[in-house]
Design an enzyme around this catalytic site. Structure first.
Site, PDB file in Angstrom:
ATOM      1  N   SER A 322      -2.846   4.736  -0.081  1.00 25.26           N
ATOM      2  CA  SER A 322      -2.245   3.615  -0.817  1.00 25.26           C
ATOM      3  C   SER A 322      -2.490   2.258  -0.185  1.00 25.26           C
ATOM      4  CB  SER A 322      -0.745   3.845  -0.946  1.00 25.26           C
ATOM      5  OG  SER A 322      -0.521   5.078  -1.585  1.00 25.26           O
ATOM      6  N   HIS A 365       8.541   6.250 -11.633  1.00 21.62           N
ATOM      7  CA  HIS A 365       9.135   4.984 -11.192  1.00 21.62           C
ATOM      8  C   HIS A 365       9.680   4.172 -12.347  1.00 21.62           C
ATOM      9  CE1 HIS A 365       6.453   5.884  -7.710  1.00 21.62           C
ATOM     10  NE2 HIS A 365       7.499   5.391  -7.045  1.00 21.62           N
ATOM     11  N   CYS A 378       3.670   3.008  -6.435  1.00 16.69           N
ATOM     12  CA  CYS A 378       3.534   3.821  -7.634  1.00 16.69           C
ATOM     13  C   CYS A 378       2.064   4.130  -7.888  1.00 16.69           C
ATOM     14  CB  CYS A 378       4.112   3.058  -8.831  1.00 16.69           C
ATOM     15  SG  CYS A 378       3.765   3.885 -10.390  1.00 16.69           S
TER      16      CYS A 378
END
Lengths: 647, 366
Positions: A322, A365, A378
């Protein structure tokens, strides 16, 4: 007429040949007479001279340059090491000498005999080392008994001393004897067998500066090996010293923060590319490598699943997970596919064709904008964005940050990482790129690989909004007299051109990661400095469900990148914990502790009574090393351990 | 290509002498390099390869009729002058002098080739030159110019040894052609002041030192005088029968500088003594006399001049090298042909032998 002349000439020249032959004979006779004179008449004279002729050439190795940190603290130095050597041609009675040596010095007789045996067959004047690392007492005993020990010599040579122990071991590297293969290579043309060279790290990369020029002494010795006089001498030139950009105390704290965990951290100055800490954990003891490395320690290094000998910060390539989302987000903003108000409804997964791509949060989310997508990391937001962008636009944004190429740090073997494109896949596998493959790339998975240096550089470039500095480890090269020979100039190697607004939005998201409720990076938060960051957890292998009982080498990598202070960024940090499983839980606290140490160090030093005495190691910017002896021999811990990892 | 009849005329004396000396040289290099720490192929094996390569080149040289050189001579001369200029412009520096030219694939030393080319150029010049009763001063001026150009360029590198050799080779050929007494006297009168000027203004300090060291070796026991002293000790201590193969203390303890190249003879002298030296010198003497014999037997002037030139080249190398080793001449970097380690010297000398062979084989063709 003409022909008669020709014949006459021919005859004349034939006569001349005879004259020449006679002259040649006379000249050779002179040579023979001279040889007769030397070898028959005066031979006794010359034989006596050759008997007494005991000139010997003793090479004197140049002392290697020191390596210090940015404040002038010595990290690598030399200390003298004494060894006991014998000159075989000077020794009359080998057995008696060995017995005497073992009696006088208490050394193992069999060991010495073994070494002697091994070196047989070399020139008889060439010293054989029987024992190394002698104590001063040993040296004294030998000197006192000189007359009883003909042919015995004490050799002194400088030995590398790593004052910080394992501190920055991968960065500093180690030295060793030059190998035959290296002797054949262009880099080491001027070296001789037996020379010591840098094998790794800075020691290798700056070998040319550190090595210095070896000298030698021509000695006249008598029949017992005593030095009568020095006939001629050429002095070795001490190697130049290297001042690194590393801050030893920050480095130390960063290494301590890792504990037993394997991984890497790179701390970089956002406004210059200077690398302040360069950690690869676990470390090793570089001093072991210059001698004979004990087999059990070597085996221990090899068998350790955490690969202590690998320089993870330089050549470790990891899926960024991420932490790559900033790149995808910037690509989306630049291509006008998203803006501040774009939202995506995350219900825990995203479908493309028949495949389902899961968000890390199975519950989803809910409605997610850019800021939230970064804060809570997310995945679905980036799946949708990635699908719209396509792989090549993501790759273009990554390449704008110079990802996928080595950044040109001074060390050898920097890896390039990997930014996949459709073309790359065609070339590499001969297959076209499938749309479904873009989605993992959007969240830093799939084929994407970055080195810790690239992660730090990427974060620094986001922090300074687009300027890519060449990351570097060397501040300057200083000669033995303290004069600066070379200074590394700050070098801009590229610009990541995204709009100011794009950078602002991404940075806001990164601020939220650390500071807002629900942010995944809260463990890197500091109470007094605004930190912005991003967590990453990258899959090593695809495993479903329970993480219980997953073997170490299959667990996910934990990543965290951060910069601070938010408003006026100074440093960027990238932390990778191999198989650390969760970026937020494993990597973020380490980044927090590094940032804590850095900003504590910037405050005026806290005057605690016990601390004041050893505080004086010099000002950060004005230190120029003029005398090695004045430098502290050991890296001092000036700052207290990072005490504030706030949640 | 090569005439079958020629093969029956191969000069076995010449080849036999050269191969014998080469093999003695290899044996000696083996001994001289035992005290070295050797990485890679041993020197004596490399020398063997050089010998084989040299012999192949020699064979190639004698397969083409040497008269072709008559047409090529001035072209070769021009090419070499160009290369010498190129060396000064872009040559590779080594040990303070620029002698090598990097041609990408390999490096060459044009000054070394000049030794051969000056022979060819002079042979061509004097072949077409008729003079009765020896050369007059006027007649000498043109060949002097022919010599001065390359000699000056080689001096400039600076390579005093090679420049001297080129001049000595040329001088030998001129003497062979014949000089009038008046010419000799005039030149002596000019040369002496010239030599003084050269000493005062042209020689480099290290070159002057070498000459001074030769005149008085004790002057600097450590500088270049050291070489002469150590070499004389090696030769002298060899005595009548020598210290034995690989048993010379001077060489095995490495007191000798460059003992496998320029000072190879002193290693030999130490280990084989006066007897060994005598054998080697007789071999060399036979080689030189045989070269002159080839010149004498040759019935065309060009061939005779070539043979004299090549023989002079070998002669001067031998005399200067041995003279240097036994303290008769100053230390100049002149190798002993076929005996010192080194590819350049081996190949130049072998090309020379190829020429001699060429002339010897074709002596009946006229």
């Amino acid at each position: 007429m003409k022909e008669r002349r020709f014949v006459r000439e021919l005859l004349e020249s034939k006569q001349r040949i005879l004259v020449l032959s006679f002259v040649v004979g006379v000249v050779f006779l002179f040579l023979v007479i001279r040889l007769w004179h030397l070898q028959i008449l005066q031979t006794e004279n010359y034989q006596a001279m050759s008997e007494n002729n005991r000139l010997r050439f003793v090479p004197v190795a140049a002392s290697r340059g020191t390596i210090m940190d940015r404040t002038g603290k010595i990290l690598v130095n030399n200390r003298p090491s004494f060894s006991l050597a014998i000159i075989p041609q000077e020794v009359k009675d080998k057995e008696a000498l060995l017995t005497l040596l073992s009696e006088l010095l208490g050394l193992d007789r069999a060991d010495m005999a073994g070494r002697w045996e091994k070196s047989m067959g070399r020139a008889k004047y060439y010293p054989i080392v029987l024992a190394s690392n002698l104590t001063r007492d040993h040296v004294e005993i030998v000197e006192e008994n000189r007359l009883r020990l003909p042919g015995v010599e004490i050799e002194m040579k400088p030995v590398r001393e790593y004052s910080g122990g394992e501190l920055a071991a991968h960065l500093l590297g180690y030295i060793g004897e030059v190998s035959e293969k290296e002797l054949d290579s262009e880099d080491f043309e001027a070296y001789n067998p037996g020379d010591y060279i840098g094998k790794n790290g800075i020691e290798r990369a700056l070998e040319g500066d550190l090595h210095g020029n070896d000298g030698g002494r021509q000695l006249e010795v008598d029949a017992r090996g005593r030095v009568l006089r020095t006939v001629s001498e050429s002095y070795p030139t001490v190697g130049s010293s290297v001042m690194l950009t590393i801050d030893a105390s920050l480095q130390k704290q960063a290494e301590l923060a890792f504990g037993d965990q394997a991984g890497a951290a790179v701390v970089i100055d956002v406004n210059s590319g200077e690398i302040l800490a360069f950690v690869s954990n676990p470390g090793f003891d570089p001093s072991l490598f210059s001698g004979r490395l004990p087999a059990d320690i070597w085996q221990g290094y090899l068998n350790d699943v955490r690969h202590p000998l690998e320089n993870k910060a330089l050549s470790g390539q990891y899926p960024p997970g991420s932490t790559f989302k900033m790149i995808t987000a910037l690509a989306g903003l630049q291509n006008n596919l998203i803006n501040d108000s774009t939202t995506v409804n995350c219900n825990g997964s995203h479908k493309l064709g028949t495949s389902t791509f899961k968000c890390w949060n199975k519950k989803g989310h809910g409605v997610t904008n850019l800021r939230k997508s970064l804060r809570e990391s997310c995945d679905v937001f980036y799946y949708e964005l990635g699908e719209k962008l396509g792989v090549d636009k993501i790759a273009a944004a990554a390449q704008a940050f110079k990802l996928g190429t080595p950044l040109g740090v001074e060390l050898l073997n920097e890896r390039s990482g990997l930014i996949p494109t459709a073309e790359w896949k065609q070339k590499r596998f001969g297959k076209r790129w499938y749309r479904g493959e873009t989605l993992p790339v959007a969240i830093g998975q799939g084929a994407v690989l970055l080195t810790p240096i690239q992660l730090a550089s990427m974060t620094a470039t986001i922090a300074n909004e687009g300027t890519i500095y060449r990351p570097h480890l060397v501040k300057r090269i200083v000669d033995a007299d303290g004069r600066t020979l070379r200074e590394t100039k700050t070098e801009i190697i590229g610009t990541a051109s995204f709009s100011k607004e794009s950078f602002r939005l991404v940075k806001q998201g990164m601020l939220a990661v650390v500071n807002e409720p629900g942010g995944t990076g809260s463990m890197a938060r500091l109470y007094d400095v605004k930190v912005a960051g991003k967590t990453g957890t990258s899959q090593v292998v695809k495993l479903r469900d329970s993480k219980q009982g997953i073997p170490y080498q299959y667990r996910d990598h934990a990543l965290f990148v951060a910069f601070a202070p938010f408003d006026n960024p100074e440093i960027a940090v990238a932390v990778v914990i191999e198989h650390g499983e969760h970026g937020g839980a494993a990597a973020a606290p380490i980044a927090g502790r590094i940032l804590r140490t850095y900003f504590d160090g910037k405050k005026p030093p806290r005057k605690e009574p016990s601390e004041t005495a050893k505080e004086e190691s010099g000002d950060e910017d004005t230190v120029t090393v003029t005398d090695e002896k004045e430098m502290p021999a050991v890296v001092k811990e000036v700052r207290p351990p990072g005490d504030a990892v706030h949640d | 290509m090569i005439d079958r009849r020629l093969l029956t005329n191969i000069d076995w004396v010449l080849s036999g002498l050269v191969v014998t000396i080469c093999l003695l040289g290899i044996l000696n290099i083996y001994s001289a390099t035992t005290p070295y720490k050797i990485v890679g192929t041993a020197y004596f094996i490399k020398q063997f390869y050089w010998m084989l390569l040299g012999m192949s080149i020699s064979l190639a040289v004698c397969s083409v009729d040497y008269h072709i050189l008559e047409d090529l001579s001035y072209w070769l001369y021009g090419l070499l002058l160009f290369l010498l200029l190129a060396v000064l412009a872009v040559g590779r520096q080594s040990m303070g002098a620029t002698r090598w030219l990097d041609l990408g694939l390999f490096t060459i030393q044009p000054s070394e080739l000049m030794k051969l080319v000056i022979i060819v150029a002079f042979a061509r010049f004097f072949n077409n030159f008729q003079s009765v009763g020896g050369l007059t001063i006027k007649e000498v001026l043109l060949p002097l110019g022919l010599l001065a150009l390359p000699a000056a360029l080689i001096m400039k590198q600076p390579d005093l040894g090679t420049a001297t050799l080129v001049m000595l080779i040329a001088l030998s050929m001129v003497i062979y052609v014949g000089l009038r007494w008046s010419t000799i006297i005039t030149f002596t009168c000019i040369t002496i002041p010239m030599a003084w000027i050269g000493w005062a203004f042209m020689l480099r300090p290290y070159q002057k030192n070498r000459v001074l060291d030769f005149l008085d070796p004790e002057r600097s026991r450590l500088g270049s005088g050291y070489h002469i002293i150590q070499s004389k000790i090696a030769v002298g201590s060899g005595g009548f029968a020598g210290k034995g193969f690989v048993k010379g203390t001077q060489s095995q303890l490495r007191f000798l500088p460059e003992q496998h190249t320029d000072f190879a003879f002193s290693v030999f002298a130490e280990e084989w003594g006066f007897i060994g030296c005598l054998v080697l010198i007789i071999l060399y003497l036979s080689l030189v006399l045989w070269g002159l014999n080839i010149a004498r037997r040759c019935n065309d002037r060009f061939g005779g001049l070539l043979a004299v030139g090549v023989t002079a080249m070998l002669f001067w190398h031998i005399v200067i090298n041995i003279g240097m080793v036994i303290g008769l001449f100053p230390v100049v970097g002149v190798p002993l042909p076929f005996f010192s380690y080194g590819g350049t010297s081996m190949i130049t000398s072998m090309v020379g032998i190829g020429l001699l062979q060429n002339i010897s084989m074709r002596r009946f063709m006229f």
